[in-house]
Design a protein around this motif. Structure first.
Motif, PDB file in Angstrom:
ATOM      1  N   THR B 137       0.817  -1.217   0.000  1.00 35.38           N
ATOM      2  CA  THR B 137       0.000   0.000   0.000  1.00 35.38           C
ATOM      3  C   THR B 137       0.855   1.274   0.000  1.00 35.38           C
ATOM      4  O   THR B 137       0.601   2.178  -0.807  1.00 35.38           O
ATOM      5  N   PHE B 141       1.065   4.496  -2.965  1.00 37.28           N
ATOM      6  CA  PHE B 141       1.047   5.951  -2.799  1.00 37.28           C
ATOM      7  C   PHE B 141       2.333   6.584  -3.342  1.00 37.28           C
ATOM      8  O   PHE B 141       2.301   7.555  -4.097  1.00 37.28           O
ATOM      9  N   LEU B 182      -3.932  10.828  -0.476  1.00 36.12           N
ATOM     10  CA  LEU B 182      -4.460  10.292   0.775  1.00 36.12           C
ATOM     11  C   LEU B 182      -5.911  10.726   1.023  1.00 36.12           C
ATOM     12  O   LEU B 182      -6.760   9.877   1.312  1.00 36.12           O
ATOM     13  N   SER B 185      -8.205   8.853  -1.320  1.00 35.83           N
ATOM     14  CA  SER B 185      -8.252   7.422  -1.000  1.00 35.83           C
ATOM     15  C   SER B 185      -9.123   7.156   0.217  1.00 35.83           C
ATOM     16  O   SER B 185      -9.817   6.136   0.281  1.00 35.83           O
ATOM     17  N   ILE B 186      -9.062   8.044   1.195  1.00 34.62           N
ATOM     18  CA  ILE B 186      -9.873   7.841   2.399  1.00 34.62           C
ATOM     19  C   ILE B 186     -11.349   7.853   2.023  1.00 34.62           C
ATOM     20  O   ILE B 186     -12.114   6.957   2.395  1.00 34.62           O
ATOM     21  N   SER B 189     -12.178   4.691  -0.158  1.00 33.76           N
ATOM     22  CA  SER B 189     -12.150   3.388   0.537  1.00 33.76           C
ATOM     23  C   SER B 189     -13.345   3.242   1.466  1.00 33.76           C
ATOM     24  O   SER B 189     -13.886   2.144   1.606  1.00 33.76           O
ATOM     25  N   ALA B 214     -10.324  -2.799   1.000  1.00 35.76           N
ATOM     26  CA  ALA B 214     -10.883  -1.510   0.564  1.00 35.76           C
ATOM     27  C   ALA B 214      -9.820  -0.413   0.549  1.00 35.76           C
ATOM     28  O   ALA B 214      -9.748   0.383  -0.393  1.00 35.76           O
ATOM     29  N   SER B 215      -8.982  -0.382   1.585  1.00 33.57           N
ATOM     30  CA  SER B 215      -7.968   0.672   1.662  1.00 33.57           C
ATOM     31  C   SER B 215      -6.987   0.557   0.499  1.00 33.57           C
ATOM     32  O   SER B 215      -6.536   1.558  -0.049  1.00 33.57           O
ATOM     33  N   GLN B 216      -6.665  -0.660   0.121  1.00 35.80           N
ATOM     34  CA  GLN B 216      -5.701  -0.834  -0.968  1.00 35.80           C
ATOM     35  C   GLN B 216      -6.343  -0.636  -2.343  1.00 35.80           C
ATOM     36  O   GLN B 216      -5.723  -0.086  -3.250  1.00 35.80           O
ATOM     37  N   ALA B 218      -8.743   1.392  -3.095  1.00 39.86           N
ATOM     38  CA  ALA B 218      -8.950   2.818  -3.354  1.00 39.86           C
ATOM     39  C   ALA B 218      -7.700   3.444  -3.971  1.00 39.86           C
ATOM     40  O   ALA B 218      -7.769   4.095  -5.016  1.00 39.86           O
ATOM     41  N   ILE B 219      -6.548   3.209  -3.383  1.00 40.76           N
ATOM     42  CA  ILE B 219      -5.330   3.848  -3.921  1.00 40.76           C
ATOM     43  C   ILE B 219      -4.864   3.144  -5.184  1.00 40.76           C
ATOM     44  O   ILE B 219      -4.283   3.765  -6.073  1.00 40.76           O
TER      45      ILE B 219
END
Lengths: 186, 552
Positions: B137, B141, B182, B185-186, B189, B214-216, B218-219
């Motif tokens: 991750t 970024f 960031l 992405s927040i 996600s 989800a966090s990964q 998104a970015i």
């Protein structure tokens, strides 16, 4: 080099630990059902996900699309067949699937999703046409009229918020749960 | 079906044309703002830079900027490879995966650091949560932000009034993460998690793979990375659960590369130029989508089948997306150097697969990677200026700066190196002993599988004709080298050009030598992109996808 290393370490904490951690906390608090995999527990103690197809061979249930994972519907190793439609191996496989259906169900046209494997191997959705072909088998196996099953299929059709975003689909997992709730197993 | 295809395509282009300028303006503002300030984000930015030990006032010329880029790349590869090679001993490994072997770890590390995100591994069956969240991750970024940073350095080269400074690489990269990547992405996600994308650190029940996806995801979309949490990538229901998330993720793939065109217009005070580049890219994108759709809407048939099959080529495609969104995604992801897939490209009909390959072969300039797509497009623009200058017999100027022998040389190097890597890499791959045993499909389509892999690697795309089993020491090494060449052999020439331009004073303020204001310039630019791509790759396309299409 030390500069680059420090930079990566700081960002690993920020975008690796803190970002992933924060999103996990938020998701678990706000959407625990979705964030944990939309898991449902069946009456006989089975555990499954609404979003992940699993192998169904019983005639009394609707079947998901063909899966190319090893073994089929392997929820811990997703993937497609990667066969090209120009590949003789694909043509043999698909014509066999087509002929099994045309021998048992008398239909003029077979929807492609019924005989072609999905990309993930875990596709929980089938087309409405696919469900309408299968409903006769399910009705016969359960000993009820096809109208009963047909009504259930209609109630399980999912339409995207705007009609052009995607096709109308039926979630096989949800339909089978609906089926068990409304029509007794034989 | 055609209705759904047309509307989705129009909506997508409209979103890019409406949101792109707004986001582009915002990006232009934040990348240019002076350091410090009272807002929360400024304080976070300054604090992080202090933690990293960066002196923000230090200005870098093109050589120092390049050294910083190379150092970040090198250290990133070593760190990420090491994490994978010891993941078995690290926490957050509920499935108990083993350490990743060296050649696979190295390939994956290069893949993520170069913003390629080629996957020789199977996400949910190889990598621990620790590796995915804390190894991959951050590189999602950093690699995207580094692309924006290099673009920013180039812009300073254009703008500078004979000074050698291109800014500070560490500051630019940090800025792009803290202010742009960031926050977006927040938001994305959380939206995805609410719609069914999994985000948990526990192990799933009954062999159902889950994880912090989800966090990964998104970015991976916003940063044109594309490396999936799961092996099936965005075709997996846990990464992309319905057609609505599909459309939003699709927009996220193209959003920042499109917005940067407009940022560029702001930065160089030539909004018309940014808009012009955006339009050229959009035309290519729409044409690609149209051809891909016309291929996949046809249902392939098999000899001996006793019933008619209808509904298009659904092999490798997910029902919830259908044909329209699958082909729009396939074109967008190969255009934007993203490489996440919501359908298996290997199972496309030959012409559909050809579109995805051709659009990569154009050099990842149809939007392309975050930052990297635009600076590669600018190389083409400079080549166009040069060719145009030859036609009218004047010293070519680009945005007020003279394009001379030094710049032209670097332009050619930057444009030719990835193509050289593709064709060279293909030649090497084809003589690897036993290469044919790695293929899933025979004949011309088999060649396409190898061709796709080298195109994808050397252009930092990352998608695949996944029938090729690339997880062998030979292929992992070869593709690793190609990814590095595709990244650095473009970035460094771009910085060299920026350095060359930065020390020149802008020419007299006349339009005489500036051809970039005319419509004709953009027509010429589009033609040059096609001609360079076609001349380089036509022979091998004839042997691969075109032969495949003609036989069937």
């Amino acid at each position: 080099m030390i500069q680059a290393f420090r930079f990566i370490m700081v960002l690993s904490v920020l975008t690796g630990v803190l970002y992933t951690g924060a999103i996990t906390v938020i998701a678990q608090k706000w959407f625990p059902f979705q964030a944990n995999g939309s898991i449902v527990y069946g009456p006989s103690g089975t555990t499954s996900s609404l979003l992940i197809a699993h192998a169904v061979t019983n005639d009394q249930y609707f079947w998901p699309r063909p899966s190319a994972t090893t073994p089929s519907y392997n929820a811990s190793a997703s993937g497609g067949s990667n066969l090209s439609p120009t590949n003789p191996a694909w043509q043999t496989l698909v014509s066999e699937r087509v002929n099994v259906i045309s021998d048992t169900a008398h239909v003029a046209e077979i929807p492609a999703d019924m005989v072609m494997a999905s990309g993930s191997g875990l596709d929980p959705h089938i087309s409405v046409a696919n469900a309408r072909i299968q409903l006769f088998r399910v009705a016969t196996a359960r000993g009820v009229s096809s109208e009963v099953i047909s009504a259930l299929v209609d109630s399980a059709i999912e339409t995207p918020p705007f009609r052009w975003v995607g096709p109308q689909v039926v979630n096989v997992n949800k339909l089978n749960i609906l089926l068990d709730r409304n029509v007794q197993l034989l | 079906m055609i209705f759904s295809f047309l509307i989705q395509m129009i909506v997508l282009v409209a979103v890019l044309a409406l949101v792109g300028p707004i986001l582009g303006w915002a990006i232009a503002r934040v990348m240019d703002r002076p350091l410090g300030g009272d807002s929360l984000v400024s304080k976070i930015e300054s604090g992080l830079l202090r933690l990293c030990g960066v002196d923000p006032t230090q200005e870098m010329d093109w050589k120092r900027y390049s050294i910083a880029v190379v150092q970040l790349t090198a250290v990133g590869i070593v760190v990420l490879a090491l994490i994978q090679m010891v993941q078995g001993w690290l926490p957050l490994n509920p499935q108990g995966f083993d350490n990743v072997p060296f050649h696979l770890a190295l390939n994956t590390a290069i893949s993520f650091v170069t913003n390629t995100n080629w996957q020789s591994y199977g996400g949910e069956s190889t990598l621990s949560y620790f590796t995915q969240a804390i190894g991959l991750t951050p590189q999602n970024f950093i690699s995207a932000a580094a692309g924006i940073a290099v673009l920013m350095a180039f812009v300073r080269g254009i703008r500078s009034q004979s000074s050698a400074s291109l800014g500070n690489f560490w500051v630019d990269t940090m800025r792009a993460i803290v202010w742009i990547l960031l926050p977006l992405s927040i938001v994305l996600s959380i939206f995805l998690a609410g719609n069914g994308v999994v985000q948990t650190l526990s192990r799933g029940p009954h062999g159902i793979a889950v994880g912090p996806a989800a966090s990964q995801v998104a970015i991976k979309q916003l940063g044109t990375n594309g490396g999936g949490f799961f092996n099936a990538n965005s075709a997996h229901p846990f990464e992309n659960p319905n057609a609505t998330t599909g459309l939003i993720e699709l927009a996220a793939i193209l959003l920042i590369p499109a917005a940067l065109c407009f940022s560029y217009g702001h930065w160089v005070k030539r909004k018309d130029h940014g808009r012009g580049l955006f339009i050229v890219m959009t035309v290519f994108l729409v044409v690609g989508m149209g051809i891909c759709y016309s291929s996949e809407r046809i249902t392939p048939s098999a000899p001996g089948q006793r019933s008619l099959v209808v509904g298009g080529n659904m092999e490798g495609k997910e029902m919830r997306f259908g044909i329209p969104q699958s082909v729009i995604w396939a074109t967008a992801t190969t255009a934007a150097s993203n490489g996440s897939v919501n359908a298996m490209h290997d199972s496309f009909r030959p012409m559909g697969g050809f579109v995805t390959m051709a659009i990569m072969a154009l050099g990842e300039v149809i939007f392309g990677g975050v930052g990297s797509g635009l600076y590669r497009m600018i190389l083409f623009a400079m080549l166009t200026v040069f060719v145009g200058g030859l036609m009218i017999g004047k010293t070519p100027e680009y945005l007020g700066k003279k394009i001379e022998a030094n710049e032209t040389r670097w332009v050619i190097i930057g444009l030719i190196m990835p193509s050289l890597a593709v064709l060279g890499g293909l030649s090497i791959a084809l003589v690897i002993p036993g290469i044919s045993t790695l293929l899933t499909n025979p004949g011309a389509h088999g060649l396409s599988e190898v061709l796709y892999a080298v195109l994808s690697a050397a252009n930092n795309n990352g998608s695949a004709f996944a029938g090729l089993n690339a997880n062998t020491p030979g292929m992992n090494t070869l593709l690793g080298v190609l990814m590095l060449v595709g990244r650095l052999a473009v970035m460094l020439p771009v910085l060299a050009i920026a350095g060359g331009l930065s020390v020149k004073s802008p020419g007299p303020d006349t339009d005489s030598a500036e051809i970039t204001r005319s419509l004709l310039f953009y027509v010429l630019l589009g033609s040059i992109i096609v001609i360079v791509g076609a001349l380089t790759f036509f022979p091998v396309f004839v042997l691969g996808p075109i032969a495949d299409a003609l036989r069937h």
